[in-house]
Motif scaffolding. Structure first.
Motif, mmCIF file in Angstrom:
data_model
loop_
_atom_site.group_PDB
_atom_site.id
_atom_site.type_symbol
_atom_site.label_atom_id
_atom_site.label_comp_id
_atom_site.label_asym_id
_atom_site.label_seq_id
_atom_site.Cartn_x
_atom_site.Cartn_y
_atom_site.Cartn_z
ATOM 1 N N PHE A 237 12.138 48.343 92.180
ATOM 2 C CA PHE A 237 10.403 48.012 92.201
ATOM 3 C C PHE A 237 10.365 46.626 91.275
ATOM 4 O O PHE A 237 9.209 46.303 90.696
ATOM 5 C CB PHE A 237 9.774 48.917 91.217
ATOM 6 N N ASN A 238 11.418 45.647 90.983
ATOM 7 C CA ASN A 238 11.157 44.475 90.061
ATOM 8 C C ASN A 238 11.700 43.319 90.896
ATOM 9 O O ASN A 238 12.290 42.288 90.584
ATOM 10 C CB ASN A 238 11.947 44.326 89.051
ATOM 11 N N SER A 239 11.483 43.587 92.355
ATOM 12 C CA SER A 239 12.064 42.467 93.226
ATOM 13 C C SER A 239 10.939 41.418 93.259
ATOM 14 O O SER A 239 9.625 41.500 92.874
ATOM 15 C CB SER A 239 12.149 43.135 94.723
ATOM 16 N N THR A 240 11.444 40.091 93.686
ATOM 17 C CA THR A 240 10.351 39.061 94.086
ATOM 18 C C THR A 240 9.409 39.383 95.050
ATOM 19 O O THR A 240 7.902 38.951 94.625
ATOM 20 C CB THR A 240 11.190 37.917 94.549
ATOM 21 N N LEU A 241 9.567 40.207 95.926
ATOM 22 C CA LEU A 241 8.636 40.499 96.991
ATOM 23 C C LEU A 241 7.653 41.626 96.426
ATOM 24 O O LEU A 241 6.348 40.917 96.828
ATOM 25 C CB LEU A 241 9.306 41.239 98.176
ATOM 26 N N SER A 264 0.164 28.666 92.758
ATOM 27 C CA SER A 264 1.283 27.684 92.464
ATOM 28 C C SER A 264 2.374 28.224 92.081
ATOM 29 O O SER A 264 3.484 27.862 92.366
ATOM 30 C CB SER A 264 0.703 26.744 91.363
ATOM 31 N N ASP A 265 2.192 29.416 91.300
ATOM 32 C CA ASP A 265 3.428 30.379 90.941
ATOM 33 C C ASP A 265 4.137 30.837 91.832
ATOM 34 O O ASP A 265 5.339 30.956 92.144
ATOM 35 C CB ASP A 265 2.797 31.277 89.956
ATOM 36 N N LEU A 266 3.164 31.215 92.938
ATOM 37 C CA LEU A 266 3.962 31.821 94.229
ATOM 38 C C LEU A 266 4.621 30.936 94.930
ATOM 39 O O LEU A 266 5.836 31.268 95.596
ATOM 40 C CB LEU A 266 2.873 32.546 95.004
ATOM 41 N N GLU A 272 12.242 28.582 95.791
ATOM 42 C CA GLU A 272 13.371 28.913 95.224
ATOM 43 C C GLU A 272 14.315 29.696 95.704
ATOM 44 O O GLU A 272 15.259 29.418 95.845
ATOM 45 C CB GLU A 272 12.889 29.350 93.717
ATOM 46 N N ASP A 273 13.681 30.743 96.206
ATOM 47 C CA ASP A 273 14.232 31.653 97.411
ATOM 48 C C ASP A 273 13.449 32.158 98.329
ATOM 49 O O ASP A 273 12.899 33.283 98.104
ATOM 50 C CB ASP A 273 14.977 32.719 96.486
ATOM 51 N N ALA A 274 13.452 31.426 99.540
ATOM 52 C CA ALA A 274 12.438 32.034 100.585
ATOM 53 C C ALA A 274 13.240 33.068 101.534
ATOM 54 O O ALA A 274 12.534 34.022 102.135
ATOM 55 C CB ALA A 274 12.083 30.711 101.556
ATOM 56 N N SER A 275 14.236 33.544 101.242
ATOM 57 C CA SER A 275 14.991 34.579 102.004
ATOM 58 C C SER A 275 14.574 35.883 101.758
ATOM 59 O O SER A 275 14.587 36.821 102.501
ATOM 60 C CB SER A 275 16.430 34.633 101.813
ATOM 61 N N PHE A 324 5.053 25.158 105.835
ATOM 62 C CA PHE A 324 6.052 24.656 106.682
ATOM 63 C C PHE A 324 7.357 25.282 106.483
ATOM 64 O O PHE A 324 8.019 25.494 107.388
ATOM 65 C CB PHE A 324 6.175 23.047 106.465
ATOM 66 N N GLU A 325 7.878 25.548 105.212
ATOM 67 C CA GLU A 325 9.190 26.377 104.925
ATOM 68 C C GLU A 325 9.028 27.545 105.827
ATOM 69 O O GLU A 325 10.137 28.149 106.078
ATOM 70 C CB GLU A 325 9.196 26.338 103.564
ATOM 71 N N LEU A 326 7.803 28.207 105.788
ATOM 72 C CA LEU A 326 7.726 29.658 106.283
ATOM 73 C C LEU A 326 7.511 29.649 107.881
ATOM 74 O O LEU A 326 7.922 30.625 108.413
ATOM 75 C CB LEU A 326 6.438 30.267 105.811
ATOM 76 N N THR A 327 7.229 28.555 108.448
ATOM 77 C CA THR A 327 6.621 28.306 109.793
ATOM 78 C C THR A 327 7.401 27.184 110.684
ATOM 79 O O THR A 327 7.578 27.500 111.957
ATOM 80 C CB THR A 327 5.270 28.421 110.067
#
Length: 734
Positions: A237-241, A264-266, A272-275, A324-327
């Protein structure tokens, strides 16, 4: 009557439903549809009224009642309830989809369990109700990718669980084997037991930190609020997601500047880790994350327009980079076309208009990924005009990045944009001070050469471009030109190869760089081989063969010709004379026309026989004498003028001599550069000879004529004089 009522009711039904349901259970059917008024996507849960079945009727009535009064986050949002139909009850909700956990990551499963736990915690803590039907079949996902609950058939107040206790066993028996299976249990612990069972179903292996907690849930020793409190600090329950979801969930209550800070934080976490977003629940990225970023960008742009001097807002570049990184990567996290068309495409169009080099560089970096998803019309009207201006940017990085992206849009732009706008800019970048830009220019020309039409002088454009690059002082552009010539071999016909291409490659054979010479040599052989193969196919006509021996002709002795010429020089011409009719006087003719004219006129005046033999003119003949004198004067003037004119004059009549000019075989070669140099040399050597020849010819020419005999009458005199004038060849000589 009942049929008529159903028809009218169906006609007034404000929603359009699909033909088949997405999910069917013994109690309800879920069917997707749209609202007729505004095409809002919805899902309609249809309950069938069964007055003859008290259990089903009680369960249906309880579900519809709780759907109307329970408005909590985590439950499927109910938009409308239509119970006017005597046969069915329609519960209209937001568009939802049955839960599908296949392919979801561990973080996505943890986020789903977190959302279900939070919903149960709200039901127990705030609403003070028990759900009693928790199972995978009652979990749906909305457009934001959130897990939400439906199925309130057993929902009861914690203070009065009579309905749950009364119908729990009947419900379990009714839905058995339909995906809504539950285990009947005591009212106080039913949700805890069902949650523990759900966790075990989702995780192939329950996280080690949860073993004790899940065991306590399954035994009913731990309540839902206690479980939520204890798992809050665990790793799942402490994951980035989950962190991203919690920040987005609270975004609606913040002001515009606060939203920008949160986003901006998001974006920093995502870059840093889009995976972590890979294999998330469908809709989480497309329906929740990307729309929020797009809204944030829109807020920043509108603020910058209304408050140009404002410094409280960040740049939009990081947010655009995140989208752009997402799509728009090779393996995008979101490849949904509707999301791209709704959020990404307008963003691309608007950002190409902004004069920000960082933003333009970002657009160029992701250019190959999103340009194939645009239509040709989008590229022609919205992308190409601002895009091509990057070739003239003062920053070399923008120019070279724009050059590298030109091949991606060649097939999508119009022929006019290709032949006019693009080639004009490429002609300028070929003279750029940057060596890499000049190199990339010729490489781009090689790429687009196949797209150039033959009607646009393709061979001329390519040969000019390659010739210019082969003269470049740097080695890379010269090698790029040779590469382009090699790649364009099939674009040149044999005539163009013979007349232009070989002359382009030829200077490379003498290049100072050994690599250029080697490449030029091999390329020259390739083109020459193509010419030779074509020449072998030309039919040979031996009838046109000519036997020549130029060496023998050069060595041939010209002594006989010289002797013949010298022999002709010894022959002296006979002097010309004019013999009067009486045969007593012979007068030499002067070399010039003026002296001849004077002597003839003087001789005519000095003849006594003309006046003695002629009868005395009477008064009636005076006009005849005047006419003769006038005519004589005109003849003399005409004779005197012949030395300056190209015409023959006799008795007032002008005869023009036309000279026929034959075209030489080498007149078409006069535009050769060699012709001028050779002409200058001939002019300097022969100008004096030509002038001398003209003077000599004018002094040596003589007027040859037969002897002029004294006429018997005045008319005969002038007729004979006219004949002599017509026999004069001056007009032809001049």
């Amino acid at each position: 009557m009942n049929f008529l009522f159903k028809s009218i009711s169906n006609f007034q039904f404000p929603y359009t439903l699909d033909q088949s349901p997405v999910l069917s259970t013994p109690l309800w059917e879920a069917t997707n549809g749209t609202k007729k008024a505004d095409s809002t996507p919805v899902t309609v849960f249809t309950y069938c009224k069964q007055k003859d079945n008290a259990i089903i009727d009680a369960l249906t009535s309880n579900a519809v009642h709780n759907a109307k009064i329970l408005k909590l986050p985590g439950l499927v949002r109910v938009l409308d309830v239509i119970d006017s139909d005597p046969a069915n009850i329609y519960v209209v909700t937001e568009r939802v989809h049955p839960l599908d956990v296949e392919g979801l990551s561990i973080d996505a499963l943890s986020l789903g369990v977190f959302q279900i736990s939070e919903t149960l915690n709200l039901l127990h803590g705030q609403a003070k109700v028990i759900l009693g039907t928790l199972c995978p079949g009652t979990i749906f996902t909305n457009k934001r990718g959130e897990w939400c609950l439906f199925g309130l058939e057993l929902c009861s107040k914690m203070a009065d669980p009579n309905h749950l206790n009364q119908y729990s066993a009947s419900y379990s028996e009714l839905v058995k084997g339909s995906g809504l299976d539950i285990e009947p249990s005591a009212a106080a612990q039913v949700d805890s037991i069902l949650l523990a069972r759900l966790i075990k179903q989702f995780y192939q292996r329950v996280p080690s930190e949860w073993n004790t907690l899940v065991s306590g849930l399954s035994q009913g020793r731990i309540t839902i609020p206690q479980f939520c409190t204890r798992v809050e600090s665990t790793k799942p329950f402490n994951s980035t997601l989950i962190s991203i979801y919690e920040e987005l969930k609270e975004l609606q209550i913040k002001d515009p500047q606060g939203k920008v800070v949160v986003m901006s934080d998001l974006q920093r976490q995502i870059l840093e880790d889009a995976s972590v977003l890979k294999n998330a629940t469908k809709g989480f990225v497309d329906g929740l994350l990307i729309p929020e970023f797009a809204q944030c960008i829109s807020t920043i742009i509108s603020t910058q327009k209304t408050q140009p001097m404002s410094t409280g807002f960040a740049s939009i570049v990081p947010f655009v980079a995140t989208i752009f990184e997402l799509t728009c990567t090779k393996n995008p996290i979101s490849d949904d076309e509707s999301t791209f068309n709704k959020y990404v495409k307008p963003l691309i169009f608007e950002n190409f208009k902004i004069s920000d080099r960082q933003l333009r560089f970002l657009l160029l970096v992701y250019f190959p990924s999103y340009i194939p998803r645009l239509t040709n019309n989008d590229v022609v009207e919205r992308i190409f005009p601002p895009f091509v201006q990057g070739l003239a940017d003062t920053d070399s990085t923008i120019r070279i990045q724009t050059l590298k992206r030109v091949p991606d849009i060649i097939s999508m732009i119009t022929e006019r944009q290709l032949n006019n706008d693009l080639l004009r800019h490429l002609a300028k970048t070929q003279m750029d001070p940057n060596e890499d830009i000049r190199t990339w220019t010729i490489l781009v020309i090689s790429k687009l050469s196949k797209k150039l039409s033959q009607s646009s002088n393709r061979s001329g454009i390519l040969s000019t471009a390659f010739t210019k690059s082969l003269k470049d002082p740097a080695v890379k552009p010269r090698l790029a030109a040779l590469y382009g010539l090699e790649d364009s071999l099939d674009l040149f016909d044999v005539q163009t190869i013979a007349n232009k291409v070989l002359t382009v490659i030829g200077p490379g054979l003498l290049d100072k760089n050994a690599q250029v010479r080697s490449k030029a040599r091999s390329l020259f052989k390739v083109y020459l081989s193509k010419l030779e193969n074509e020449a072998d196919q030309i039919p040979t006509d031996h009838a046109e063969d000519v036997e020549l021996n130029f060496q023998a002709d050069i060595a041939d002795d010209n002594d006989d010709l010289a002797k013949g010429f010298l022999e002709n020089l010894r022959i002296s011409p006979q002097p010309l004379s004019i013999t009067p009719t009486d045969g007593n006087t012979t007068q030499n003719i002067e070399n010039t026309a003026d002296s001849w004219n004077d002597s003839v006129i003087d001789e005519w005046d000095a003849e006594d026989d003309w006046s003695n033999n002629s009868e005395e003119p009477s008064k009636g003949n005076a006009p005849l004498v005047t006419k003769m004198n006038s005519t004589k004067s005109k003849v003399v003037q005409s004779i005197s003028g012949n030395k300056r004119s190209n015409t023959k004059t006799a008795f007032g009549k002008t005869l023009t001599t036309k000279v026929k000019v034959n075209k030489s075989w080498n007149d078409d070669l006069n535009d050769d550069e060699w012709d001028d140099s050779w002409a200058e040399a001939n002019d300097t050597k022969t100008s004096s000879k030509v002038n001398a020849g003209k003077m000599k010819k004018s002094n040596t020419e003589s007027f040859s004529s037969a002897s002029i005999k004294k006429p018997s009458t005045t008319n005969d005199v002038f007729e004979q004089l006219a004949d002599e004038i017509e026999e004069d060849d001056w007009g032809n000589d001049w």
